[in-house]
Design a protein around this motif. Sequence first.
Motif, PDB file in Angstrom:
ATOM      1  N   GLY A 257       1.111  -1.171  -0.118  1.00  0.00           N
ATOM      2  CA  GLY A 257      -0.020   0.162   0.077  1.00  0.00           C
ATOM      3  C   GLY A 257       0.893   1.205  -0.016  1.00  0.00           C
TER       4      GLY A 257
ATOM      5  N   SER B 256       3.219   4.000  -1.976  1.00  0.00           N
ATOM      6  CA  SER B 256       3.611   4.447  -3.245  1.00  0.00           C
ATOM      7  C   SER B 256       4.398   5.693  -3.026  1.00  0.00           C
ATOM      8  CB  SER B 256       2.339   4.885  -4.112  1.00  0.00           C
ATOM      9  OG  SER B 256       1.654   5.700  -3.400  1.00  0.00           O
TER      10      SER B 256
ATOM     11  N   TYR C 235      -4.844  -0.775  -2.749  1.00  0.00           N
ATOM     12  CA  TYR C 235      -4.747   0.689  -3.008  1.00  0.00           C
ATOM     13  C   TYR C 235      -6.289   1.038  -3.021  1.00  0.00           C
ATOM     14  CZ  TYR C 235      -0.013  -0.796  -4.314  1.00  0.00           C
ATOM     15  OH  TYR C 235       1.234  -0.902  -4.356  1.00  0.00           O
TER      16      TYR C 235
ATOM     17  N   ASP D 246      -4.164   5.209  -7.289  1.00  0.00           N
ATOM     18  CA  ASP D 246      -4.749   4.315  -6.758  1.00  0.00           C
ATOM     19  C   ASP D 246      -5.923   3.714  -7.936  1.00  0.00           C
ATOM     20  OD1 ASP D 246      -3.236   4.316  -4.663  1.00  0.00           O
ATOM     21  OD2 ASP D 246      -4.978   4.267  -3.154  1.00  0.00           O
TER      22      ASP D 246
END
Length: 353
Positions: A18, A20, A273, A281
């Motif tokens: 999760g 980024s 996401y 996402d």
Amino acid sequence: MRKIFLIFSVLSLVSPWGISQTKNVDIDNIWFFYACRMFPTQPRDPIHFAYAARINASSVAKKNLRMEALQEALYIEGQVQTADESEAQMLLEVTFGDVLVKSSDVSERKEEVKDKEGKITSTNYYYKVVVTYSFEASYRILTGGEELTKGNFVARSSNQTFATEEYTSRKKAADYWNNNRDVLISGFYERHATEAVSKISEFASSRFGFPVKKNLRYTLKTIDEKKHSENTAFRAAVDALKELLQAATPDELPDRERMKGLVDYFKGIPSKYTDPKLKADVRLRYAAYYNLCALYYYMDEPEKVAEYADLLIANGHDTKDGEKMKKDAATLQKSFDRTGIRTRHFDPERYFH
């Protein structure tokens, strides 16, 4: 393949869950080629049947045609051919007429050679014979003695043309045609007869058979964002999926067990996401849902396609893709329901026996 899955598995484990490094990702198409069988557009009852092929020709045409080869080339793909017409539930009949030469004229072409100033320094003449002719080929498809359809491939009123190579004298051009007339006319017969048999075979196969389609070009979705933590794993998963789908043959689907890891990976992306507003996402979910739709579509599971197409639409990014996927899934389901066959990958000889 094992190497791909090993790399993919390792990347999936090391990819931060999760996390980024960018607020957006670029989505790219990745093309792959696919093979399958098509269903008949006009299925018969029974859907799998025996057929016979018959070729009629005038005595002159027979002398110019390889009748046995043409007979063998006349077929309905995926159905059973029999030499005994009494055992056949369908008959393909092709009739060839004669090649009729209407004219053979010598045409002239003038070529002027100029110098740098544009002055004509010499003039050359070239000659060729242009032949105009007609040839008729008709077909009928019958079942139970009744005519289903008929038509012409090359109408007698439709002129065909043939031109020889160019020669430096009118006499040489005329001599070539006169000395090779019979051989050239035999070539006209062979070319048009072969084309006619190929066309009727394709026509009959598409309507009543199970023709093989190869090198069908389709897309998957991949990402191209090195700053995003999912980039490497996602690209590896798409590459692995592409390789598996391209391994499909008209007679056999890829191993479903080998798909399981990829299914789990793409299903995990929307849970990983979840931000409804973050572009990165949203686009990752879109690519994952799209690939799941594609995976299930090409693995002949239209009900699963519809399920993930709804999620693709609800995700919001490029909803037209989801709508198209639902339409394609519905069309595939109708084909399954109409034929009673639940896959586009089978060997008819084994499947129906």
